[in-house]
Design a protein around this motif. Structure first.
Motif: not given
Ligand code: NI
Length: 179
Positions: A55-61
């Motif tokens: 998922q090429p989205l700006r988020l991480f855990v």
């Protein structure tokens, strides 16, 4: 919830600049974050960025386990955390070498220079602004995950390739050296 497939080094999704998340509170983003946390725990790992699950989205855990945190109060343990649309600022010019692995490069690790302290800001799934100044392992994991959002893998930051190898071999060598 579901355990997601993890992209491995060589897949183009890991090399692109990711897109901002238009609506951090959207149900599909909550589901993605929950699945990423489950995937990170299952792997197990200490961080996972959205491009690693295609998922090429700006988020991480990420998380800072007790056995990785430091004595600095800015490096205390952190349970599962999410950062959506993060901004990252490196503090100072000091760089420190530390071992890093990546779920997209299984079985390997390298010593990577990173800023000792960083300031970050992002939002969670409830739209709460999360802003912190951190150091040590916490700073390192956030720098590593943030890099994923810009298509950067830790291998691109190796400065000494004699400190890059397979975990099995590096563990063996460390045991032999300690003997
Ligand atoms: Ni990684």
């Amino acid at each position: 919830m579901a355990i997601l497939k993890i992209a491995r080094m060589g897949h183009p999704v890991l090399l692109r600049r990711c897109d901002p998340v238009p609506d951090p509170g959207a149900p599909e983003i909550r589901r993605l974050v929950a699945d990423m946390m489950e995937t990170m725990a299952d792997a197990p790992g200490v961080g996972l960025a959205a491009p690693q699950v295609f998922q090429p989205l700006r988020l991480f855990v990420f998380r800072v386990p007790g056995d990785r945190s430091g004595v600095d109060p800015d490096d205390s343990p952190v349970g599962n955390a999410v950062l959506i649309n993060p901004e990252l600022e490196l503090i100072g010019d000091d760089r420190t070498l530390g071992w890093e692995g990546c779920l997209s490069i299984p079985g390997m690790r390298a010593a990577i220079p990173r800023a000792k302290r960083v300031r970050y800001r992002g939002v969670d799934c409830d739209g709460n602004v999360v802003t912190r100044e951190v150091s040590g392992f916490h700073a390192r994991v956030v720098q590593h995950e943030y890099d994923h959002l810009d298509g950067i893998l830790y291998t691109m930051r190796v400065t000494d390739f004699s400190l890059f190898g397979f975990n099995e071999e590096l563990n063996k060598a460390a045991e032999d050296a300690a003997r």
